[in-house]
Motif scaffolding. Sequence first.
Motif, mmCIF file in Angstrom:
data_model
loop_
_atom_site.group_PDB
_atom_site.id
_atom_site.type_symbol
_atom_site.label_atom_id
_atom_site.label_comp_id
_atom_site.label_asym_id
_atom_site.label_seq_id
_atom_site.Cartn_x
_atom_site.Cartn_y
_atom_site.Cartn_z
ATOM 1 N N LYS A 3 0.697 -1.244 0.027
ATOM 2 C CA LYS A 3 0.078 -0.040 0.143
ATOM 3 C C LYS A 3 0.821 1.276 -0.063
ATOM 4 N N ILE A 4 1.886 1.446 1.023
ATOM 5 C CA ILE A 4 2.676 2.397 0.900
ATOM 6 C C ILE A 4 3.342 2.707 -0.301
ATOM 7 N N THR A 5 3.927 1.597 -1.047
ATOM 8 C CA THR A 5 4.793 1.902 -2.445
ATOM 9 C C THR A 5 3.624 2.382 -3.372
ATOM 10 N N PHE A 6 2.545 1.726 -3.265
ATOM 11 C CA PHE A 6 1.335 2.259 -4.249
ATOM 12 C C PHE A 6 1.007 3.769 -3.979
ATOM 13 N N LEU A 7 0.783 4.168 -2.713
ATOM 14 C CA LEU A 7 0.365 5.498 -2.689
ATOM 15 C C LEU A 7 1.718 6.451 -2.993
ATOM 16 N N GLN A 12 3.970 10.514 -6.574
ATOM 17 C CA GLN A 12 4.862 10.844 -7.657
ATOM 18 C C GLN A 12 4.376 11.128 -8.996
ATOM 19 N N GLU A 13 3.377 10.452 -9.412
ATOM 20 C CA GLU A 13 2.563 10.679 -10.830
ATOM 21 C C GLU A 13 1.903 11.921 -10.857
ATOM 22 N N LEU A 14 1.343 12.050 -9.582
ATOM 23 C CA LEU A 14 0.565 13.306 -9.564
ATOM 24 C C LEU A 14 1.422 14.690 -9.079
ATOM 25 N N GLU A 15 2.787 14.713 -9.302
ATOM 26 C CA GLU A 15 3.663 15.773 -8.616
ATOM 27 C C GLU A 15 3.473 16.975 -9.403
ATOM 28 N N ARG A 16 3.088 16.980 -10.644
ATOM 29 C CA ARG A 16 2.736 18.293 -11.455
ATOM 30 C C ARG A 16 1.371 18.974 -11.043
ATOM 31 N N TYR A 44 -3.646 -5.987 -0.714
ATOM 32 C CA TYR A 44 -3.202 -6.637 -1.913
ATOM 33 C C TYR A 44 -4.428 -6.767 -2.703
ATOM 34 N N GLN A 45 -5.617 -7.293 -1.955
ATOM 35 C CA GLN A 45 -6.932 -7.194 -2.569
ATOM 36 C C GLN A 45 -7.369 -6.086 -2.987
ATOM 37 N N ILE A 46 -7.111 -4.892 -2.347
ATOM 38 C CA ILE A 46 -7.740 -3.768 -2.577
ATOM 39 C C ILE A 46 -6.883 -3.101 -4.055
ATOM 40 N N MET A 47 -5.773 -3.455 -4.103
ATOM 41 C CA MET A 47 -4.759 -2.788 -5.308
ATOM 42 C C MET A 47 -5.143 -3.827 -6.336
ATOM 43 N N GLY A 48 -5.392 -4.949 -6.146
ATOM 44 C CA GLY A 48 -5.925 -5.947 -7.149
ATOM 45 C C GLY A 48 -7.140 -5.160 -8.043
ATOM 46 N N GLU A 49 -8.015 -4.502 -7.354
ATOM 47 C CA GLU A 49 -9.008 -3.991 -7.858
ATOM 48 C C GLU A 49 -8.967 -2.476 -8.438
ATOM 49 N N LEU A 50 -7.688 -1.921 -8.136
ATOM 50 C CA LEU A 50 -7.370 -0.658 -8.761
ATOM 51 C C LEU A 50 -6.395 -1.035 -9.890
ATOM 52 N N PRO A 53 -0.582 2.609 -10.248
ATOM 53 C CA PRO A 53 -0.528 4.166 -9.828
ATOM 54 C C PRO A 53 -0.475 4.993 -11.406
ATOM 55 N N LYS A 54 0.455 4.448 -12.169
ATOM 56 C CA LYS A 54 0.611 5.277 -13.345
ATOM 57 C C LYS A 54 -0.554 5.395 -14.215
ATOM 58 N N VAL A 55 -1.542 4.481 -14.427
ATOM 59 C CA VAL A 55 -2.536 4.599 -15.110
ATOM 60 C C VAL A 55 -3.484 5.842 -14.521
ATOM 61 N N ILE A 56 -3.795 5.579 -13.058
ATOM 62 C CA ILE A 56 -4.538 6.366 -12.225
ATOM 63 C C ILE A 56 -4.096 7.776 -12.498
ATOM 64 N N GLY A 57 -2.577 8.086 -12.217
ATOM 65 C CA GLY A 57 -1.965 9.391 -12.572
ATOM 66 C C GLY A 57 -2.523 10.063 -13.896
ATOM 67 N N LYS A 58 -2.122 9.152 -14.806
ATOM 68 C CA LYS A 58 -2.403 9.590 -16.235
ATOM 69 C C LYS A 58 -3.960 9.926 -16.198
#
Length: 186
Positions: A3-7, A12-16, A44-50, A53-58
């Motif tokens: 989770k921490i790595t994901f967040l 970082q993707e949203l830094e701009r 891990y189940q939660i991240m499997g549904e998301l 981070p790169k796609v979400i950031g874009k």
Amino acid sequence: MDKITFLNELEQELERLPRQERDKIMFEYESYFFDLEKNGKNEYQIMGELESPKVIGKEIKAKNAISYAEYKTNAKTIIRAIIASLGMGIFSLLLILIPMVFIACIMFVLLLVSFMMFISPLLLIVHGVINHNISLAISNYLFAFSYSGLGIVLFVLILKLAELVYRAILKYLRWNIKTIKGSAVE
């Protein structure tokens, strides 16, 4: 990935983005994790549904750019929105960039024609002075002034066309994001 790595990657993707906007989004995702973990799911189940981070950031950056282009209408904001949307897929490149270059070229040529028509009385006088043959026929000047009026009308039509194209681009970009997000969910 935990989770921490994901967040962290998402941040970082949203830094701009502006700090306040980025903090709001990060708070929403942290709350999302917290709520689902409270209901018994592990990270891990939660991240499997998301998405990643790169796609979400874009996606978030594209939505933000489109919203800003709706708020502040100028060429810079629409180009920024188009570029942000292009990052979401190569299909967008074909459907946005190629027609936009074509439309921009046509509008530029029309603007040149409009400008030349607008300055036609001045061109008539300059032509007469250069050739030492100033025309005394009033009809030449009346035609030149009518071309000026047509140039102004053409310019106004080009502005209306630009406004229409601007709205169509924003509408397409919003649809494109919904389609990409919809296909990712299916």
